[in-house]
Design an enzyme around this catalytic site. Structure first.
Site, PDB file in Angstrom:
ATOM      1  N   CYS A   1      59.797   6.946   9.537  1.00 52.14           N
ATOM      2  CA  CYS A   1      59.458   7.053   8.255  1.00 52.14           C
ATOM      3  C   CYS A   1      57.947   7.399   8.554  1.00 52.14           C
ATOM      4  O   CYS A   1      57.305   7.038   9.511  1.00 52.14           O
ATOM      5  CB  CYS A   1      59.607   5.486   7.594  1.00 52.14           C
ATOM      6  SG  CYS A   1      58.879   5.246   6.079  1.00 52.14           S
TER       7      CYS A   1
ATOM      8  N   TRP B   1      52.983  13.166  -0.733  1.00 48.97           N
ATOM      9  CA  TRP B   1      53.653  11.854  -0.818  1.00 48.97           C
ATOM     10  C   TRP B   1      54.371  12.091  -2.040  1.00 48.97           C
ATOM     11  O   TRP B   1      54.093  12.256  -3.200  1.00 48.97           O
ATOM     12  CB  TRP B   1      52.562  10.807  -0.878  1.00 48.97           C
ATOM     13  CG  TRP B   1      53.148   9.472  -0.900  1.00 48.97           C
ATOM     14  CD1 TRP B   1      54.077   8.746  -0.133  1.00 48.97           C
ATOM     15  CD2 TRP B   1      53.046   8.749  -1.925  1.00 48.97           C
ATOM     16  NE1 TRP B   1      54.373   7.358  -0.579  1.00 48.97           N
ATOM     17  CE2 TRP B   1      53.624   7.422  -2.019  1.00 48.97           C
ATOM     18  CE3 TRP B   1      52.158   8.595  -3.159  1.00 48.97           C
ATOM     19  CZ2 TRP B   1      53.628   6.527  -2.611  1.00 48.97           C
ATOM     20  CZ3 TRP B   1      52.091   7.701  -4.107  1.00 48.97           C
ATOM     21  CH2 TRP B   1      53.007   6.261  -3.658  1.00 48.97           C
TER      22      TRP B   1
ATOM     23  N   LYS C   1      62.909   0.447  11.281  1.00 49.42           N
ATOM     24  CA  LYS C   1      62.098   1.567  10.487  1.00 49.42           C
ATOM     25  C   LYS C   1      60.753   1.411  11.124  1.00 49.42           C
ATOM     26  O   LYS C   1      59.966   0.547  11.197  1.00 49.42           O
ATOM     27  CB  LYS C   1      62.044   0.968   8.898  1.00 49.42           C
ATOM     28  CG  LYS C   1      61.605   1.962   8.259  1.00 49.42           C
ATOM     29  CD  LYS C   1      61.610   1.398   6.554  1.00 49.42           C
ATOM     30  CE  LYS C   1      60.874   2.307   5.686  1.00 49.42           C
ATOM     31  NZ  LYS C   1      60.821   1.747   4.347  1.00 49.42           N
ATOM     32  N   TRP C   2      60.667   2.778  11.431  1.00 49.54           N
ATOM     33  CA  TRP C   2      59.177   3.089  12.272  1.00 49.54           C
ATOM     34  C   TRP C   2      58.371   3.920  11.187  1.00 49.54           C
ATOM     35  O   TRP C   2      58.591   4.940  11.219  1.00 49.54           O
ATOM     36  CB  TRP C   2      59.572   3.939  13.558  1.00 49.54           C
ATOM     37  CG  TRP C   2      58.369   3.918  14.492  1.00 49.54           C
ATOM     38  CD1 TRP C   2      57.550   5.062  14.164  1.00 49.54           C
ATOM     39  CD2 TRP C   2      57.990   3.521  15.737  1.00 49.54           C
ATOM     40  NE1 TRP C   2      56.299   5.043  15.139  1.00 49.54           N
ATOM     41  CE2 TRP C   2      56.800   4.149  16.038  1.00 49.54           C
ATOM     42  CE3 TRP C   2      58.598   2.763  16.521  1.00 49.54           C
ATOM     43  CZ2 TRP C   2      56.243   3.849  17.383  1.00 49.54           C
ATOM     44  CZ3 TRP C   2      58.169   2.224  17.618  1.00 49.54           C
ATOM     45  CH2 TRP C   2      56.924   3.044  17.998  1.00 49.54           C
ATOM     46  N   ASP C   3      57.584   3.204  10.885  1.00 54.61           N
ATOM     47  CA  ASP C   3      56.601   3.821   9.849  1.00 54.61           C
ATOM     48  C   ASP C   3      55.277   4.349  10.210  1.00 54.61           C
ATOM     49  O   ASP C   3      55.005   3.933  11.409  1.00 54.61           O
ATOM     50  CB  ASP C   3      56.312   2.682   8.509  1.00 54.61           C
ATOM     51  CG  ASP C   3      56.063   3.315   7.071  1.00 54.61           C
ATOM     52  OD1 ASP C   3      55.941   4.588   7.331  1.00 54.61           O
ATOM     53  OD2 ASP C   3      56.146   2.374   6.170  1.00 54.61           O
TER      54      ASP C   3
ATOM     55  N   ARG D   1      44.849   4.571   3.556  1.00 53.51           N
ATOM     56  CA  ARG D   1      45.620   3.393   3.172  1.00 53.51           C
ATOM     57  C   ARG D   1      45.027   2.236   3.987  1.00 53.51           C
ATOM     58  O   ARG D   1      45.812   1.203   4.485  1.00 53.51           O
ATOM     59  CB  ARG D   1      47.162   3.214   3.623  1.00 53.51           C
ATOM     60  CG  ARG D   1      48.161   2.308   2.769  1.00 53.51           C
ATOM     61  CD  ARG D   1      49.305   2.287   3.158  1.00 53.51           C
ATOM     62  NE  ARG D   1      50.129   1.544   2.383  1.00 53.51           N
ATOM     63  CZ  ARG D   1      51.210   0.745   2.773  1.00 53.51           C
ATOM     64  NH1 ARG D   1      51.657   0.824   4.051  1.00 53.51           N
ATOM     65  NH2 ARG D   1      51.988   0.050   1.857  1.00 53.51           N
TER      66      ARG D   1
ATOM     67  N   ASP E   1      61.266  -5.192   5.386  1.00 55.27           N
ATOM     68  CA  ASP E   1      60.013  -4.271   5.382  1.00 55.27           C
ATOM     69  C   ASP E   1      58.964  -4.916   5.880  1.00 55.27           C
ATOM     70  O   ASP E   1      58.504  -5.998   6.262  1.00 55.27           O
ATOM     71  CB  ASP E   1      60.176  -3.389   4.271  1.00 55.27           C
ATOM     72  CG  ASP E   1      59.621  -2.073   4.212  1.00 55.27           C
ATOM     73  OD1 ASP E   1      58.372  -1.809   4.288  1.00 55.27           O
ATOM     74  OD2 ASP E   1      60.574  -0.982   4.117  1.00 55.27           O
ATOM     75  N   ASP E   2      57.678  -4.019   5.380  1.00 56.52           N
ATOM     76  CA  ASP E   2      56.394  -4.704   5.767  1.00 56.52           C
ATOM     77  C   ASP E   2      56.124  -5.992   5.165  1.00 56.52           C
ATOM     78  O   ASP E   2      56.534  -6.456   4.351  1.00 56.52           O
ATOM     79  CB  ASP E   2      55.521  -3.655   4.954  1.00 56.52           C
ATOM     80  CG  ASP E   2      54.128  -3.657   5.403  1.00 56.52           C
ATOM     81  OD1 ASP E   2      53.788  -4.314   6.193  1.00 56.52           O
ATOM     82  OD2 ASP E   2      53.200  -2.659   4.963  1.00 56.52           O
TER      83      ASP E   2
ATOM     84  N   ASP F   1      59.222   8.371  -0.493  1.00 56.46           N
ATOM     85  CA  ASP F   1      58.914   6.740  -0.955  1.00 56.46           C
ATOM     86  C   ASP F   1      59.580   6.951  -2.321  1.00 56.46           C
ATOM     87  O   ASP F   1      59.623   6.050  -3.235  1.00 56.46           O
ATOM     88  CB  ASP F   1      57.666   6.592  -1.037  1.00 56.46           C
ATOM     89  CG  ASP F   1      57.293   5.638   0.177  1.00 56.46           C
ATOM     90  OD1 ASP F   1      58.153   5.480   1.258  1.00 56.46           O
ATOM     91  OD2 ASP F   1      55.919   5.336   0.389  1.00 56.46           O
TER      92      ASP F   1
HETATM   93  C1  DGJ Z   1      55.647   3.216   3.377  1.00 60.54           C
HETATM   94  C2  DGJ Z   1      57.223   3.665   3.451  1.00 60.54           C
HETATM   95  O1  DGJ Z   1      57.371   4.675   3.373  1.00 60.54           O
HETATM   96  C3  DGJ Z   1      57.659   2.327   2.694  1.00 60.54           C
HETATM   97  O2  DGJ Z   1      59.304   2.315   2.471  1.00 60.54           O
HETATM   98  C4  DGJ Z   1      57.443   1.178   2.872  1.00 60.54           C
HETATM   99  O3  DGJ Z   1      57.979   0.779   4.368  1.00 60.54           O
HETATM  100  C5  DGJ Z   1      56.045   0.950   2.959  1.00 60.54           C
HETATM  101  N1  DGJ Z   1      55.330   1.865   3.738  1.00 60.54           N
HETATM  102  C6  DGJ Z   1      55.454  -0.381   3.609  1.00 60.54           C
HETATM  103  O4  DGJ Z   1      54.104  -0.407   3.971  1.00 60.54           O
END
Ligand code: DGJ
Length: 811
Positions: free
Chosen positions: A539, A214, A491-493, A458, A381-382, A561
């Site tokens: 993502c 990461w 944005k699919w995280d 997480r 975002d989140d 990130d």
């Molecule tokens: C991880 C992503 O890479 C970030 O850009 C952001 O979207 C966070 N998650 C949100 O929890």
């Protein structure tokens, strides 16, 4: 025709490469050659010689003691017949043993690609762009069949491979029966089935991999190959930030522009294994496919297993040459749909500005500021749904949080559109928090191993995407949110590695990891195929799943990130060996950076992010008017050169010194180039710097000029007193106030030169070294950088097209 079969020889030729193999008298596939295109016949000169028995090898057949599988360059190898190198297959066959020996039965050549049947994404092309060879083999003792597919993408110099294993035991198809001695029906259990394997003559190779974790993804590592095996593998459940599936084999001495370089990658997003093994006869086996880690997959008679697609390229113009092939391949044959070849919008993401702490009012204020800077897409975002006020709760509940967004998603999205921007939204659909309505309703949907402790990453659990009910839930819940608010970007995280792998719905647990990825692909296909207008950015905590599989659905990926540009030089630079700038999300953020505490100039943050899909991710309220003006100019500049940044021919320069990094991108029509000169740490009394621009027409005239950029007063501290006419406290209110409205401009150089001169290199002005200062002094210091724009002289006739960088050999 790029594929020809003459006698026992198969020739797969692309514009610049040739890949040849043949069937031996015993029916094995013998690899002959992979390298620069050769149009010669016969092929014997390149074949591996065996006029005597090769050492103490096991003879495949007493009729020919020189024929040993261990010493042959092969296209595929089984188990148990004397080849002791790493085999692409390990399976218990229907006769109960692990031996397998696949020999040629027939082949077919068809125009175009051949679709994958079992839910895996793959490359694609028209009949003009590619053709496919299928070679059918059989293990005579069990009648098990193996199909090897080779798709040849002529113009981009790429060949893909995959394998399909069919449990045909008990089948009496006459074509195969003629070669089969055993036909008793029985189950077959695969423990390893890689997509392809090939044995290349060693050229003192090093294996170049892209590794990290990461916020430090895709750092390049070179592993000189010696006797034995080097593995590039992921077992986290994703293609991973630890080891990207793509790698290179570079011959001894190869650099960015010189030497033989092979490239390999996999169209797959799960656990992978790539390896290079130097055997005892100077052949290097390269193989790649699904990682055998915890893998077991039983085929009943009549069933088949299809591997993901392995991608191969070759260039004799160094690593840039291989990268150029990969870039074209991704843009032309992986990315698909409405966004293929399309310029990507400049986006603003609220994550680093707010994390979970926002209100509609704060967001709208941020969005208005972003709009004023020239942003085209605002991404929330989140934190917008359920009880998601931290990463401990709410994942899985995609109902808008009305406390934060009283107008609802639809109302909020309308406001953003009314400002003239598109609206995008974050999801993490593969995960669930224990503290969520979804988990309370369906605890059985979370991945956990019965009777064992549960491990969180997480603070969250993985949803069981092997389970079709879970897949359907995600398809339905995400799909309805998308339709409710006219969302044009997602944005699919995915923010954790998989642990506790187990699913009660699977017939055998060895299927878990691969079934998970097949489930993910089904979900992505079901959500996004009917909504082709949506731009998907995948993502996974940044680049934890930056691979060709995801790129089949998402035209761009959030690269990391880590938004510190100095770290990004390694991350984007590393990924650039395998993937084009058009798919790398790259944002300018606030400094000191949240990931490193490093303070970098705003200009450098932009100069690095510009070599990707540009975005901004910072709290605008803490910027001065001057900084906003600088950003507005950055965005305008990026838009002007966007096609070149996203789709130009991107190349890296070999660093002349460890602290200097050079990138460039050349427009496809040769009309302009943008170069980035980056300095990591300054050294005292710096020597000379050159700017090289390659890939232009050598005879044409160009003008190269520095993009003017801001130098803020606080960069100079007490040095200011030496250049100001009056003495002022450098930390006092006057200078602080002046710093908000006044900036210096870094040295701007302009040269006229031919393409040939630019390729040789322009000597740049001196860097600051403490002995004087004037408008010709380049003020880089630590983390300084500059962009240079090269434009063709318009009074000259137009160029004939894009010119490949010269194939220079080292003297
Ligand atoms: C991880 C992503 O890479 C970030 O850009 C952001 O979207 C966070 N998650 C949100 O929890």
């Amino acid at each position: 025709m790029p594929i020809t079969a003459e006698g026992s020889t198969f020739r797969l030729d692309t514009a610049g490469t040739s890949y040849w193999f043949r069937t031996t008298s015993f029916g094995h596939l013998e690899h002959l050659y992979y390298g620069p295109r050769l149009d010669v016949q016969p092929v014997d000169a390149v074949a591996f010689k065996r006029s005597i028995q090769i050492g103490a090898t096991v003879a495949y057949d007493q009729s020919d003691l020189t024929y040993s599988l261990d010493a042959l360059p092969l296209e595929w190898s089984g188990t148990g017949y004397g080849d002791y190198r790493y085999s692409p297959i390990e399976a218990r066959l229907p006769d109960g043993g692990f031996a397998s020996d696949f020999t040629y039965v027939s082949h077919e050549i068809v125009p175009g690609d051949t679709p994958m049947l079992d839910g895996l994404p793959s490359s694609y092309g028209t009949d003009d762009q590619c053709s496919t060879l299928r070679v059918d083999l059989v293990d005579a003792a069990t009648a098990v069949r193996l199909q090897l597919f080779y798709t040849v993408y002529d113009a981009v110099d790429v060949i893909t491979r995959r394998a399909v294993l069919i449990n045909a035991s008990g089948d009496d198809d006459p074509e195969y029966a003629a070669q089969s001695t055993g036909t008793a029906a029985g189950p077959l259990t695969i423990r390893r089935l890689l997509s392809g394997s090939v044995d290349l003559p060693d050229r003192n190779f090093r294996m170049v991999t892209f590794d990290g974790d990461w916020i430090k993804e895709a750092h390049r590592h070179d592993h000189p190959l010696a006797a034995g095996l080097v593995a590039n593998s992921s077992t986290t459940g994703a293609s991973s930030n630890r080891h990207n599936p793509g790698f290179l084999l570079a011959e001894g001495g190869a650099d960015e522009d010189n030497g033989w370089v092979y490239g390999f990658n996999l169209v797959y997003s799960g656990n992978h294994l790539g390896l290079a093994e130097v055997g005892s006869h100077d052949l290097v086996r390269v193989a790649l496919g699904v990682n055998p880690h915890c893998f077991e997959w039983t085929l009943q008679p009549g069933e088949r297993f299809e591997t993901p697609e392995m991608v191969m390229t070759f260039s004799d113009a160094g690593m840039n040459g291989a990268s150029h092939h990969f870039h074209d391949f991704v843009n032309d044959h992986i990315v698909r749909g409405d966004w293929q070849h399309r310029e990507r919008p400049v986006l603003f993401n609220n994550w680093e500005a707010h994390f979970f702490d926002f209100t509609e009012k704060k967001l709208l204020q941020l969005a208005r500021g972003a709009r004023d800077l020239g942003v085209e897409l605002f991404v929330l975002d989140d934190g917008w749904f359920g009880q998601r006020d931290s990463d401990t709760a709410g994942l899985g509940d995609y109902d808008v949080n009305r406390r934060k967004l009283p107008s609802g998603l639809t109302g909020f999205a309308d406001e953003i559109r009314a400002m003239g921007m598109e609206f995008g939204l974050w999801f993490e659909p593969e995960m669930v928090n224990e503290d969520s309505d979804l988990f309370r309703a369906h605890p059985e949907w979370a991945v956990r191993a019965p009777g064992r402790r549960t491990t969180l990453g997480r603070n969250q659990l993985v949803l069981d995407l092997t389970n079709p009910d879970v897949q359907d839930y995600i398809i339905e819940s995400v799909g309805s949110v998308l339709d409710s608010a006219g969302i044009s970007y997602v944005k699919w995280d995915m923010n954790r590695h998989i642990s506790d792998a187990y699913s009660p719905t699977l017939s055998e647990q060895g299927r878990f990891f691969h079934s998970y990825i097949l489930g993910l692909y089904r979900v992505l296909d079901a959500i996004f195929r009917p909504r082709p207008q949506i731009l998907l950015e995948s993502c996974a905590s940044g680049g934890d799943r930056f691979d060709l599989g995801m790129l089949c659905y998402s035209p761009q990926v959030w690269t990391s990130d880590d938004t510190d540009p100095i770290e990004r030089l390694a991350i984007q630079g590393g990924l650039s060996y395998l993937y084009p700038p058009s798919c790398m999300g790259a944002h300018v953020s606030q400094a000191p950076h949240q990931q490193t505490l490093r303070l970098t100039p705003l200009s450098t943050r932009f100069n690095v992010a510009a070599f990707g899909v540009l975005g901004y991710e910072l709290d605008l309220k803490y910027l001065t008017g001057l900084q906003k003006k600088e950003i507005r100019e950055q965005i305008a500049f990026y838009k002007e050169h966007r096609r070149t940044f996203q789709y130009g021919r991107f190349s890296r320069f070999d660093p002349r010194k460890a602290n200097k990094i050079g990138w460039q991108t050349v427009a496809r029509d040769g009309s302009e180039a943008v170069s980035g000169f980056f300095q990591t740490l300054a050294t005292a009394n710096e020597g000379y710097d050159t700017l090289r621009v390659t890939g232009l027409d050598p005879a044409r005239r160009y003008t190269v000029t520095t993009r003017p950029q801001y130098l803020y007063l606080d960069r100079f501290g007490e040095l200011l007193k030496h250049i100001l006419p009056v003495t002022l406290d450098p930390n006092g209110p006057v200078i602080r106030t002046a710093g908000k409205v006044y900036h210096l401009t870094d040295c701007v150089e302009t040269y006229q030169a031919t393409g040939a001169l630019l390729a040789a290199g322009v000597m740049l002005d001196n860097q600051f070294m403490g002995s004087g200062y004037n408008e010709h002094t380049r003020l880089l210091g630590d983390f300084g950088s500059a962009l240079y724009v090269t434009t063709a002289d318009l009074t000259e006739p137009p160029p004939t097209g894009f010119i490949r960088p010269g194939r220079r050999r080292k003297s």
